[in-house]
Scaffold this active site. Structure first.
Site, PDB file in Angstrom:
ATOM      1  N   ASN A 127      -1.584 -17.898   3.986  1.00  0.00           N
ATOM      2  CA  ASN A 127      -1.181 -18.640   2.787  1.00  0.00           C
ATOM      3  C   ASN A 127      -2.258 -18.459   1.724  1.00  0.00           C
ATOM      4  O   ASN A 127      -3.425 -18.761   1.971  1.00  0.00           O
ATOM      5  CB  ASN A 127      -1.000 -20.132   3.111  1.00  0.00           C
ATOM      6  CG  ASN A 127      -0.473 -20.917   1.921  1.00  0.00           C
ATOM      7  OD1 ASN A 127      -1.165 -21.057   0.915  1.00  0.00           O
ATOM      8  ND2 ASN A 127       0.735 -21.415   2.018  1.00  0.00           N
TER       9      ASN A 127
ATOM     10  N   SER B 110       4.653 -18.803   1.594  1.00  0.00           N
ATOM     11  CA  SER B 110       4.637 -19.637   0.394  1.00  0.00           C
ATOM     12  C   SER B 110       5.216 -20.985   0.788  1.00  0.00           C
ATOM     13  O   SER B 110       6.328 -21.061   1.324  1.00  0.00           O
ATOM     14  CB  SER B 110       5.464 -18.980  -0.717  1.00  0.00           C
ATOM     15  OG  SER B 110       5.277 -19.667  -1.921  1.00  0.00           O
ATOM     16  N   GLU B 111       4.465 -22.065   0.550  1.00  0.00           N
ATOM     17  CA  GLU B 111       4.796 -23.330   1.203  1.00  0.00           C
ATOM     18  C   GLU B 111       6.080 -23.990   0.698  1.00  0.00           C
ATOM     19  O   GLU B 111       6.539 -24.959   1.280  1.00  0.00           O
ATOM     20  CB  GLU B 111       3.616 -24.316   1.125  1.00  0.00           C
ATOM     21  CG  GLU B 111       3.218 -24.764  -0.261  1.00  0.00           C
ATOM     22  CD  GLU B 111       2.077 -23.933  -0.827  1.00  0.00           C
ATOM     23  OE1 GLU B 111       1.947 -22.750  -0.437  1.00  0.00           O
ATOM     24  OE2 GLU B 111       1.331 -24.453  -1.678  1.00  0.00           O
ATOM     25  N   ASN B 112       6.678 -23.441  -0.369  1.00  0.00           N
ATOM     26  CA  ASN B 112       7.972 -23.971  -0.792  1.00  0.00           C
ATOM     27  C   ASN B 112       9.115 -23.457   0.084  1.00  0.00           C
ATOM     28  O   ASN B 112      10.269 -23.821  -0.153  1.00  0.00           O
ATOM     29  CB  ASN B 112       8.234 -23.661  -2.268  1.00  0.00           C
ATOM     30  CG  ASN B 112       8.126 -22.186  -2.578  1.00  0.00           C
ATOM     31  OD1 ASN B 112       7.203 -21.498  -2.142  1.00  0.00           O
ATOM     32  ND2 ASN B 112       9.084 -21.677  -3.317  1.00  0.00           N
TER      33      ASN B 112
ATOM     34  N   SER C  78       8.302 -25.539   6.749  1.00  0.00           N
ATOM     35  CA  SER C  78       7.168 -24.844   6.153  1.00  0.00           C
ATOM     36  C   SER C  78       5.853 -25.537   6.507  1.00  0.00           C
ATOM     37  O   SER C  78       4.870 -24.889   6.885  1.00  0.00           O
ATOM     38  CB  SER C  78       7.340 -24.805   4.634  1.00  0.00           C
ATOM     39  OG  SER C  78       6.262 -24.147   4.038  1.00  0.00           O
TER      40      SER C  78
END
Lengths: 220, 232
Positions: free
Chosen positions: A23, A46-48, A88
């Site tokens: 990340n 990507s944390e979304n 996520s």
């Protein structure tokens, strides 16, 4: 010569390993994606809700439903997947991500990080930063060694609200690379940028750091 | 079968709104937000809202519309950096704000919707997020107790729905929507397309219809915050 932003990113890319799930934080850390060694498989998360983030899209391929955590339009590489924010952060908090590379406003000598808030001034929020520093296996910070006023950012104790305690493993700045020694709970001066002296690093660092007898040079 | 399909965003919200209520809203930035339901909520004039949403929109879109009209009294979010009006109201003490780490927020909504009162997480230990909360040690590491979230209403955005309320999200527009859908005592979904019953692949449904009370088909603008492209 101090390293420039791209050289810092290039040095950070040396922390990548084949098959890593990584990340990259918003801002300077995103540059690391440009220096993934050829032939190495690295999955950017990507944390979304995207694993396998690719490059920015061509103008004709822009899709409002496909963005990264910086809200930028992106693409996915072959084999990418989409998932919910809960899944996520299950990856992040569950220790499934190998490496996170983040920016920082302040670091303490014990490896605390502050990078989300300046009281009375900056009100943006921590986003996913607290989850990343708490859950990812290895946390690397890349940042400028001093702030815009020229004041040290690596200090005995953070003055800003913390993002996490004792969670930083490696720091890469334009001057040097510092690695946390978990037994002594202090950063060790691991590498110096070409032409930079230990004295210069110490002059710009108020945290106690450990200096071994010989210190290597950053190799790019 | 009870009819879940409504003709307009206003009709879909009718009877579900009251001043002082708590509303969870899906989306990440402007991606996957129930944009037309937010406009209908603004037009309803419902006020003193507590809004639970990862972000607060921008000044002219998304939840920013409700900030502008001062209908939101309190926000629970992880990041609000794109909204200047939010920052102004907060600094002036006109708006209450609770920051949650993004993963904690997602998990609080998931837990609330699943009947889980709370959970322990390492995220936020040693920070102001953990102040006043129970800390417990597991396997030699400190964890902080966080509560699940239940809300009066959930507003989500999906790509496709069928008349039973089954939802399919598209790409990264999924984000918080599946958890938000479960956390509300009522859930309204704004969708791009309603397809006939039986035409969604049951293996590919992201949110089963049991979580969704009302659906409304809209034309989404889908605004983009950062249009980044690669000339090559």
């Amino acid at each position: 010569m101090p390293l420039d932003r791209n050289q810092i990113a290039k040095r950070a890319a040396q922390e990548l390993k084949d098959g890593f799930y990584v990340n990259l934080g918003i801002g300077m850390p995103t540059l690391v994606a440009n220096y993934v060694p050829v032939g190495m498989e690295v999955w950017l998360q990507s944390e979304n809700g995207l694993l396998g983030m690719g490059a920015f899209p061509k103008d004709s391929e822009v899709d409002a439903d496909l963005i990264n955590a910086g809200k930028q339009t992106v693409t996915g590489v072959a084999g990418h997947s989409f998932f919910s924010s809960a899944d996520s952060f299950g990856m992040i908090r569950g220790g499934h991500i190998d490496l996170a590379i983040l920016g920082a406003m302040e670091l303490s000598e014990e490896g605390d990080i502050a990078n989300w808030m300046i009281p009375g001034k900056l009100v943006k929020g921590m986003g996913g930063a607290m989850d990343l520093v708490a859950g990812v296996k290895r946390v690397v910070v890349m940042m400028e060694h001093v702030n815009k006023k020229g004041e040290p950012k690596i200090i005995p104790r953070c003055t800003l609200p913390l993002t996490g305690r004792r969670c930083i493993d490696l720091v890469i700045t334009e001057l040097c690379v510092l690695e946390m020694d978990k037994h002594q709970r202090r950063f060790i001066l691991k590498e110096l940028a070409p032409g930079i002296t230990t004295e210069e690093v110490l002059a710009k660092t108020t945290a106690e750091i450990l200096v071994p007898a010989t210190v290597g040079e950053v190799a790019l | 079968m009870p009819k879940k399909i409504y003709d307009s965003p206003a009709a879909a919200l009718n009877g579900l709104l009251h001043d002082g209520m708590t509303i969870a809203v899906g989306g990440f930035g402007l991606c996957g937000i129930p944009e037309q339901l937010i406009i209908a909520l603004r037009d309803s004039g419902t006020k003193n809202l507590t809004a639970i949403s990862n972000n607060a929109g921008i000044d002219e879109w998304g939840l920013g519309l409700l900030l502008k009209t001062r209908q939101i009294r309190r926000m629970v979010s992880s990041y609000v950096g794109e909204n200047a009006e939010f920052e102004r109201q907060y600094m002036a003490g006109e708006l209450e704000l609770e920051f949650n780490p993004q993963g904690t927020l997602a998990e609080r909504l998931r837990a609330g919707g699943a009947g889980i009162a709370g959970f322990f997480t390492k995220t936020g230990v040693g920070t102001i997020v953990a102040e006043g909360k129970e800390i417990r040690e597991f396997d030699g590491e400190a964890y902080v107790f966080e509560r699940g979230i239940r809300t009066d209403l959930s507003l989500v955005k999906a790509w496709r729905a069928d008349p039973s309320g089954n939802l399919v999200f598209r790409k990264t527009a999924r984000n918080f929507n599946p958890m938000v859908a479960t956390a509300g005592r009522a859930c309204v979904a704004e969708v791009e397309e309603i397809v006939p019953l039986g035409s969604l692949d049951p293996d590919q449904i992201h949110t089963p219809g049991i979580f969704v009370d009302r659906i409304v088909q809209t034309v989404s603008e889908k605004r983009i915050e950062q249009r980044t492209t690669n000339p090559g």
